[in-house]
Write an enzyme that holds these catalytic residues in place. Structure first.
Site, PDB file in Angstrom:
ATOM      1  N   CYS A 107      15.666  -3.340  -4.535  1.00  0.00           N
ATOM      2  CA  CYS A 107      15.429  -4.646  -5.141  1.00  0.00           C
ATOM      3  C   CYS A 107      16.756  -5.377  -5.386  1.00  0.00           C
ATOM      4  O   CYS A 107      17.692  -4.798  -5.949  1.00  0.00           O
ATOM      5  CB  CYS A 107      14.701  -4.415  -6.474  1.00  0.00           C
ATOM      6  SG  CYS A 107      14.428  -5.892  -7.442  1.00  0.00           S
ATOM      7  N   ASN A 122     -19.233  -3.299  15.893  1.00  0.00           N
ATOM      8  CA  ASN A 122     -18.314  -2.168  16.031  1.00  0.00           C
ATOM      9  C   ASN A 122     -18.465  -1.577  17.429  1.00  0.00           C
ATOM     10  O   ASN A 122     -19.473  -1.817  18.102  1.00  0.00           O
ATOM     11  CB  ASN A 122     -18.632  -1.099  14.965  1.00  0.00           C
ATOM     12  CG  ASN A 122     -17.444  -0.176  14.697  1.00  0.00           C
ATOM     13  OD1 ASN A 122     -16.960   0.515  15.584  1.00  0.00           O
ATOM     14  ND2 ASN A 122     -16.979  -0.183  13.463  1.00  0.00           N
ATOM     15  N   TYR A 169       5.560   2.530   7.200  1.00  0.00           N
ATOM     16  CA  TYR A 169       5.353   1.090   6.993  1.00  0.00           C
ATOM     17  C   TYR A 169       6.335   0.251   7.809  1.00  0.00           C
ATOM     18  O   TYR A 169       5.969  -0.830   8.277  1.00  0.00           O
ATOM     19  CB  TYR A 169       5.363   0.748   5.497  1.00  0.00           C
ATOM     20  CG  TYR A 169       4.029   1.146   4.912  1.00  0.00           C
ATOM     21  CD1 TYR A 169       2.913   0.349   5.104  1.00  0.00           C
ATOM     22  CD2 TYR A 169       3.870   2.373   4.264  1.00  0.00           C
ATOM     23  CE1 TYR A 169       1.664   0.744   4.644  1.00  0.00           C
ATOM     24  CE2 TYR A 169       2.629   2.770   3.802  1.00  0.00           C
ATOM     25  CZ  TYR A 169       1.529   1.946   3.996  1.00  0.00           C
ATOM     26  OH  TYR A 169       0.289   2.341   3.561  1.00  0.00           O
ATOM     27  N   HIS A 172      -6.633  -4.975   0.340  1.00  0.00           N
ATOM     28  CA  HIS A 172      -5.623  -3.905   0.320  1.00  0.00           C
ATOM     29  C   HIS A 172      -4.197  -4.433   0.413  1.00  0.00           C
ATOM     30  O   HIS A 172      -3.293  -3.706   0.777  1.00  0.00           O
ATOM     31  CB  HIS A 172      -5.904  -2.905   1.450  1.00  0.00           C
ATOM     32  CG  HIS A 172      -7.185  -2.138   1.266  1.00  0.00           C
ATOM     33  ND1 HIS A 172      -7.820  -1.472   2.296  1.00  0.00           N
ATOM     34  CD2 HIS A 172      -7.949  -1.935   0.161  1.00  0.00           C
ATOM     35  CE1 HIS A 172      -8.920  -0.901   1.834  1.00  0.00           C
ATOM     36  NE2 HIS A 172      -9.025  -1.167   0.541  1.00  0.00           N
TER      37      HIS A 172
HETATM   38  C1  BJW Z   1     -13.574  -1.586  16.809  1.00  0.00           C
HETATM   39  C2  BJW Z   1     -12.708  -1.902  17.835  1.00  0.00           C
HETATM   40  C3  BJW Z   1     -12.968  -3.094  18.492  1.00  0.00           C
HETATM   41  C4  BJW Z   1     -12.041  -0.065  17.077  1.00  0.00           C
HETATM   42  N1  BJW Z   1     -13.998  -3.845  18.103  1.00  0.00           N
HETATM   43  N2  BJW Z   1     -14.588  -2.345  16.450  1.00  0.00           N
HETATM   44  C5  BJW Z   1     -16.367   6.462  -3.722  1.00  0.00           C
HETATM   45  C6  BJW Z   1     -16.755   7.493  -2.901  1.00  0.00           C
HETATM   46  C7  BJW Z   1     -15.801   8.320  -2.317  1.00  0.00           C
HETATM   47  C8  BJW Z   1     -14.439   8.109  -2.532  1.00  0.00           C
HETATM   48  C9  BJW Z   1     -14.061   7.076  -3.338  1.00  0.00           C
HETATM   49  C10 BJW Z   1     -15.014   6.267  -3.919  1.00  0.00           C
HETATM   50  N3  BJW Z   1     -14.360   5.312  -4.634  1.00  0.00           N
HETATM   51  C11 BJW Z   1     -13.034   5.506  -4.514  1.00  0.00           C
HETATM   52  C12 BJW Z   1     -12.814   6.583  -3.738  1.00  0.00           C
HETATM   53  C13 BJW Z   1     -11.495   7.149  -3.372  1.00  0.00           C
HETATM   54  C14 BJW Z   1     -10.796   6.427  -2.253  1.00  0.00           C
HETATM   55  C15 BJW Z   1     -11.682   6.550  -1.008  1.00  0.00           C
HETATM   56  O1  BJW Z   1     -12.353   5.643  -0.592  1.00  0.00           O
HETATM   57  N4  BJW Z   1     -11.625   7.710  -0.350  1.00  0.00           N
HETATM   58  C16 BJW Z   1     -12.417   7.946   0.867  1.00  0.00           C
HETATM   59  C17 BJW Z   1     -11.506   8.102   2.068  1.00  0.00           C
HETATM   60  C18 BJW Z   1     -13.260   9.166   0.654  1.00  0.00           C
HETATM   61  N5  BJW Z   1     -10.548   5.036  -2.574  1.00  0.00           N
HETATM   62  C19 BJW Z   1      -9.442   4.659  -3.238  1.00  0.00           C
HETATM   63  O2  BJW Z   1      -8.631   5.476  -3.647  1.00  0.00           O
HETATM   64  C20 BJW Z   1      -9.287   3.170  -3.536  1.00  0.00           C
HETATM   65  N6  BJW Z   1      -8.935   2.999  -4.895  1.00  0.00           N
HETATM   66  C21 BJW Z   1      -9.761   3.224  -5.881  1.00  0.00           C
HETATM   67  O3  BJW Z   1     -10.923   3.556  -5.728  1.00  0.00           O
HETATM   68  O4  BJW Z   1      -9.189   3.067  -7.118  1.00  0.00           O
HETATM   69  C22 BJW Z   1      -9.947   3.408  -8.292  1.00  0.00           C
HETATM   70  C23 BJW Z   1      -9.014   3.218  -9.457  1.00  0.00           C
HETATM   71  C24 BJW Z   1      -9.425   2.446 -10.517  1.00  0.00           C
HETATM   72  C25 BJW Z   1      -8.572   2.282 -11.639  1.00  0.00           C
HETATM   73  C26 BJW Z   1      -7.310   2.893 -11.647  1.00  0.00           C
HETATM   74  C27 BJW Z   1      -6.903   3.655 -10.565  1.00  0.00           C
HETATM   75  C28 BJW Z   1      -7.752   3.820  -9.477  1.00  0.00           C
HETATM   76  C29 BJW Z   1      -8.151   2.564  -2.733  1.00  0.00           C
HETATM   77  C30 BJW Z   1      -8.357   2.621  -1.268  1.00  0.00           C
HETATM   78  C31 BJW Z   1      -7.121   2.061  -0.541  1.00  0.00           C
HETATM   79  C32 BJW Z   1      -7.174   2.269   0.964  1.00  0.00           C
HETATM   80  N7  BJW Z   1      -5.900   1.957   1.502  1.00  0.00           N
HETATM   81  C33 BJW Z   1      -5.704   1.986   2.964  1.00  0.00           C
HETATM   82  C34 BJW Z   1      -4.194   1.761   3.232  1.00  0.00           C
HETATM   83  C35 BJW Z   1      -3.832   0.310   2.970  1.00  0.00           C
HETATM   84  C36 BJW Z   1      -2.440  -0.010   3.368  1.00  0.00           C
HETATM   85  C37 BJW Z   1      -2.196   0.250   4.828  1.00  0.00           C
HETATM   86  O5  BJW Z   1      -2.782  -0.406   5.705  1.00  0.00           O
HETATM   87  O6  BJW Z   1      -1.400   1.140   5.110  1.00  0.00           O
HETATM   88  O7  BJW Z   1      -6.475   0.957   3.595  1.00  0.00           O
HETATM   89  S1  BJW Z   1      -6.300   3.471   3.753  1.00  0.00           S
HETATM   90  C38 BJW Z   1      -6.858   2.684   5.230  1.00  0.00           C
HETATM   91  O8  BJW Z   1      -8.307   2.785   5.336  1.00  0.00           O
HETATM   92  C39 BJW Z   1      -6.551   1.186   5.024  1.00  0.00           C
HETATM   93  C40 BJW Z   1      -7.779   0.549   5.586  1.00  0.00           C
HETATM   94  O9  BJW Z   1      -7.905  -0.767   5.090  1.00  0.00           O
HETATM   95  C41 BJW Z   1      -8.872   1.479   5.162  1.00  0.00           C
HETATM   96  C42 BJW Z   1     -10.157   1.361   5.944  1.00  0.00           C
HETATM   97  O10 BJW Z   1      -9.966   1.682   7.286  1.00  0.00           O
HETATM   98  P1  BJW Z   1     -10.729   0.836   8.411  1.00  0.00           P
HETATM   99  O11 BJW Z   1     -10.212  -0.537   8.419  1.00  0.00           O
HETATM  100  O12 BJW Z   1     -12.181   1.024   8.268  1.00  0.00           O
HETATM  101  O13 BJW Z   1     -10.165   1.521   9.755  1.00  0.00           O
HETATM  102  P2  BJW Z   1     -10.711   2.804  10.528  1.00  0.00           P
HETATM  103  O14 BJW Z   1      -9.631   3.244  11.431  1.00  0.00           O
HETATM  104  O15 BJW Z   1     -11.253   3.819   9.605  1.00  0.00           O
HETATM  105  O16 BJW Z   1     -11.942   2.248  11.384  1.00  0.00           O
HETATM  106  C43 BJW Z   1     -11.746   1.357  12.462  1.00  0.00           C
HETATM  107  C44 BJW Z   1     -13.110   0.996  13.035  1.00  0.00           C
HETATM  108  O17 BJW Z   1     -12.924   0.018  14.032  1.00  0.00           O
HETATM  109  C45 BJW Z   1     -13.829   2.172  13.698  1.00  0.00           C
HETATM  110  O18 BJW Z   1     -15.166   2.215  13.225  1.00  0.00           O
HETATM  111  C46 BJW Z   1     -13.813   1.817  15.198  1.00  0.00           C
HETATM  112  O19 BJW Z   1     -14.975   2.248  15.893  1.00  0.00           O
HETATM  113  C47 BJW Z   1     -13.747   0.319  15.138  1.00  0.00           C
HETATM  114  N8  BJW Z   1     -13.123  -0.325  16.284  1.00  0.00           N
HETATM  115  N9  BJW Z   1     -11.770  -0.866  17.947  1.00  0.00           N
HETATM  116  C48 BJW Z   1     -14.783  -3.402  17.086  1.00  0.00           C
HETATM  117  N10 BJW Z   1     -12.178  -3.480  19.535  1.00  0.00           N
HETATM  118 ZN    ZN Z   2      13.445  -4.855  -9.314  1.00  0.00          ZN
END
Ligand code: BJW
Ligand code: ZN
Length: 261
Positions: free
Chosen positions: A157, A223, A75, A129
């Site tokens: 903290c 995309n 981070y 997020h």
């Molecule tokens: C271009 C370009 C250009 C490049 N022009 N395009 C249902 C099904 C399956 C799994 C789950 C589900 N529900 C929940 C889950 C589990 C899990 C999950 O989703 N897992 C999957 C991976 C399978 N989800 C969670 O755990 C979530 N929480 C949750 O469900 O809680 C339930 C709960 C309830 C009650 C109590 C407790 C729990 C939380 C998910 C959090 C994700 N966090 C992150 C990190 C955030 C902080 C940080 O930034 O470090 O978020 S992970 C990471 O992935 C980040 C992003 O926001 C996220 C998405 O990624 P993104 O933005 O799509 O990036 P990329 O790299 O994947 O894609 C980039 C795209 O850009 C590509 O397509 C390129 O082609 C394109 N591109 N250049 C246009 N110039």
């Molecule tokens: Zn504190």
């Protein structure tokens, strides 16, 4: 549901602009790709690794518990890269799109934590997020905005001395309830849903696409390449969002008479 369309890239852009022009309300979901042209790394690109780690292995509460210094290194590197980055033409076009519709008829739902939509002038931003600039105490829970200042490897903290963590949403953690609710409502109410620069593999954010379809919105993907969103989109515009979004807004603004109130 709408029948699929298959036309040339120029026709597709024109069609997308017409759908926007006819929309009363618009919602947008952005991902890391929208910031790629600002020089910020995406999560799942070619190798998709940070120093050999997958995001799924560093962005979890379990990883922080096991090795907080490793997670803070990740981070702190990201905080340093956003300190050097500015909004690109794609971010600016989305701010212009909000100005076109007005903030009460436009919502920018982002998975990004880099703050570049705000820097571009967008106002109705829903950060699913969290934000890289903020930290939360693991002891007393206080949330503080630390901007992009350099933080120690294990920041503590000021109030209680416990370890701070980035105030972002990791895997296995719930999204902020109020933000999620507002995003769901914006998707329910929109006639046109743009999905920009996301691989659409992370839930619940990716589930908004299906939700938009269920509410009969036109879904337009922007995309570089096909993603998990493509088969759920009415139209995919393939290319860099920093080029496609400004062109889309330009075409929309050349169709002033077509807005249905
Ligand atoms: C271009 C370009 C250009 C490049 N022009 N395009 C249902 C099904 C399956 C799994 C789950 C589900 N529900 C929940 C889950 C589990 C899990 C999950 O989703 N897992 C999957 C991976 C399978 N989800 C969670 O755990 C979530 N929480 C949750 O469900 O809680 C339930 C709960 C309830 C009650 C109590 C407790 C729990 C939380 C998910 C959090 C994700 N966090 C992150 C990190 C955030 C902080 C940080 O930034 O470090 O978020 S992970 C990471 O992935 C980040 C992003 O926001 C996220 C998405 O990624 P993104 O933005 O799509 O990036 P990329 O790299 O994947 O894609 C980039 C795209 O850009 C590509 O397509 C390129 O082609 C394109 N591109 N250049 C246009 N110039
Ligand atoms: Zn504190």
């Amino acid at each position: 549901m709408h029948p699929p369309v298959d036309d040339s890239p120029i026709d597709a852009l024109d069609r997308a602009a017409r759908w926007l022009a006819a929309a009363r309300s618009v919602a947008v979901l952005t991902g890391a790709g929208v910031s790629a042209e600002s020089g910020l790394a995406t999560f799942r690109a070619a190798d998709g690794l940070w120093e050999g780690h997958r995001v799924e292995d560093v962005a979890t509460p379990e990883a922080f518990e096991r090795d907080p210094a490793l997670v803070w290194n990740f981070y702190n590197a990201r905080r340093a890269s956003i300190a050097a980055a500015g909004p690109n033409a794609g971010h600016l076009a989305l701010a212009a799109l909000e100005n076109h519709f007005g903030s009460d008829r436009f919502a920018l739902i982002t998975q990004n934590v880099d703050g570049l939509h705000a820097a571009a002038g967008s106002r109705h931003i829903l950060e699913l997020h969290g934000n890289l600039r903020t930290v939360r105490c693991t002891g007393c829970g206080i949330v503080t905005d630390r901007g992009v200042e350099a933080l120690p490897e294990l920041p503590r903290c000021d109030a209680c001395g416990e370890l701070l963590r980035p105030a972002v949403v990791w895997f296995h953690e719930p999204l902020p309830e109020d933000v999620w609710y507002e995003a769901s409502m914006a998707v329910r109410d929109c006639n046109c849903f743009l999905v920009v620069g996301t691989s659409a593999v992370v839930y619940p954010a990716a589930g908004l696409i299906e939700r938009a379809r269920a509410w009969d919105a036109r879904v337009i993907e922007i995309n570089l390449a096909a993603t998990e969103a493509s088969h759920r989109a009415d139209l995919s515009l393939f290319g860099p969002s920093g080029q496609i979004l400004p062109e889309l807004v330009r075409q929309l603004e050349s169709k002033p008479g077509e807005r249905s109130e």
